[in-house]
Enzyme design. Structure first.
Site, PDB file in Angstrom:
ATOM      1  N   CYS A  93       0.797  -1.233   0.000  1.00 16.80           N
ATOM      2  CA  CYS A  93       0.000   0.000   0.000  1.00 16.80           C
ATOM      3  C   CYS A  93       0.833   1.288   0.000  1.00 16.80           C
ATOM      4  O   CYS A  93       1.406   1.617  -1.023  1.00 16.80           O
ATOM      5  CB  CYS A  93      -1.018  -0.026   1.145  1.00 16.80           C
ATOM      6  N   ARG A 127     -12.343   6.788  -1.352  1.00 15.21           N
ATOM      7  CA  ARG A 127     -11.423   5.719  -0.963  1.00 15.21           C
ATOM      8  C   ARG A 127     -11.921   4.403  -1.545  1.00 15.21           C
ATOM      9  O   ARG A 127     -13.126   4.180  -1.671  1.00 15.21           O
ATOM     10  CB  ARG A 127     -11.324   5.618   0.559  1.00 15.21           C
ATOM     11  N   HIS A 194      -3.618  -5.436   2.253  1.00 17.61           N
ATOM     12  CA  HIS A 194      -3.212  -5.326   3.657  1.00 17.61           C
ATOM     13  C   HIS A 194      -3.701  -6.547   4.388  1.00 17.61           C
ATOM     14  O   HIS A 194      -4.294  -7.442   3.849  1.00 17.61           O
ATOM     15  CB  HIS A 194      -3.967  -4.173   4.324  1.00 17.61           C
TER      16      HIS A 194
HETATM   17  N1  GLN Z   1      -1.983   7.130   1.476  1.00 18.04           N
HETATM   18  C1  GLN Z   1      -2.311   6.077   0.659  1.00 18.04           C
HETATM   19  C2  GLN Z   1      -3.715   6.110   0.087  1.00 18.04           C
HETATM   20  O1  GLN Z   1      -4.688   6.354   0.790  1.00 18.04           O
HETATM   21  C3  GLN Z   1      -1.946   4.769   1.329  1.00 18.04           C
HETATM   22  C4  GLN Z   1      -2.961   4.228   2.281  1.00 18.04           C
HETATM   23  C5  GLN Z   1      -2.576   2.971   2.974  1.00 18.04           C
HETATM   24  O2  GLN Z   1      -1.396   2.563   3.031  1.00 18.04           O
HETATM   25  N2  GLN Z   1      -3.568   2.322   3.531  1.00 18.04           N
HETATM   26  O3  GLN Z   1      -3.838   5.890  -1.083  1.00 18.04           O
END
Ligand code: GLN
Length: 249
Positions: A93, A127, A194
């Site tokens: 990520c 998101r 993740h």
């Molecule tokens: N900042 C990044 C995004 O939101 C990574 C997020 C994360 O590692 N969960 O795209």
């Protein structure tokens, strides 16, 4: 055999307990008679050439990424030399994004990446969150699935001809519309999954271990199979959850 892991920024990039992936690697190595030695490589620490069989970096939010981005750029030559020298790399990520060329956050701020992966990332307004299922073919003709969880605003675009880690069966993946997830350059893999990723994907944990051992042995060994009943159940539950959310979103 000793397998030396350089864990990049465990004090900054460890969202969703991504360091759990290290625990899985350590246990699966030990069950085969190998020892995993984990060294923290954080801000100000060099990546010494040849010192690591595997480099690992977890995920983090924009704030944590901003705290390490310049330092990672300073380590760029060391990371590239490690990978060019045959070390394996797994980036998750936020760490995955910084292994590309750049990350533009939601406010338009640009973070530099190190360009190990041929990709760029730009944050979108929404998101991309939920369970993911991928189909991967890391060895020609052998298709296996990876189940995981993603939560990112970043939309990652691979350069033309770049190799993805897998095809999205369910979930968003790199950008929600290309149908690709992650990136692979030889023994280096980046992904949005993740969770941690490895407990429910034992075949992939062993693939990463075998790539790390290949740095020592010259080629990836075939590891003795393990029981993995619990791990397969975890994979099945996770895959079902992803499928029940529908196809590619
Ligand atoms: N900042 C990044 C995004 O939101 C990574 C997020 C994360 O590692 N969960 O795209």
């Amino acid at each position: 055999m000793k397998i030396v892991v350089g864990h990049l920024y465990p004090d900054y990039l460890n969202i969703y307990a991504d360091r759990g992936n290290i625990a899985v690697l350590a246990r699966r190595a030990a069950w085969r008679g190998h020892e995993l030695e984990v060294h923290t490589v954080s801000v100000g620490d060099p990546v010494e050439p040849g010192a690591h069989d595997l480099l690992y970096v977890g995920g983090g939010q924009d704030r944590e990424q901003a705290l390490v981005a310049e330092d990672l750029v300073a380590k760029s030559d060391g990371v590239r030399a490690a990978v060019d020298g045959g070390a394996a790399l797994l980036a998750v990520c936020g760490g995955y994004q910084l292994m590309g060329r750049s990350y533009r956050d939601f406010h338009g701020g640009d973070l530099p990446g190190i360009g190990l992966f041929p990709l760029e990332t730009v944050a979108g307004e929404t998101r991309m969150i939920g369970d993911v299922l991928l189909e991967c073919e890391l060895e020609p003709g052998v298709v296996r699935t990876l189940a995981g969880f993603e939560n990112h605003a970043g939309r990652t675009r691979l350069d033309a001809g770049a190799e993805a880690l897998g095809r999205v069966v369910a979930g968003f993946g790199n950008d929600g519309d290309s149908g690709f997830e992650g990136c692979r350059v030889g023994r280096a893999v980046g992904t949005y999954l993740h969770g941690p990723l490895l407990p429910r994907n034992p075949w992939f944990a062993d693939w990463v271990l075998a790539q790390a051992l290949a740095h020592r042995l010259g080629e990836a060994p075939v590891l003795d199979p393990l029981g993995d009943e619990l791990e397969q159940q975890a994979h099945a539950v996770s895959a079902l959850r992803a499928r029940s959310r529908g196809g590619k979103r």
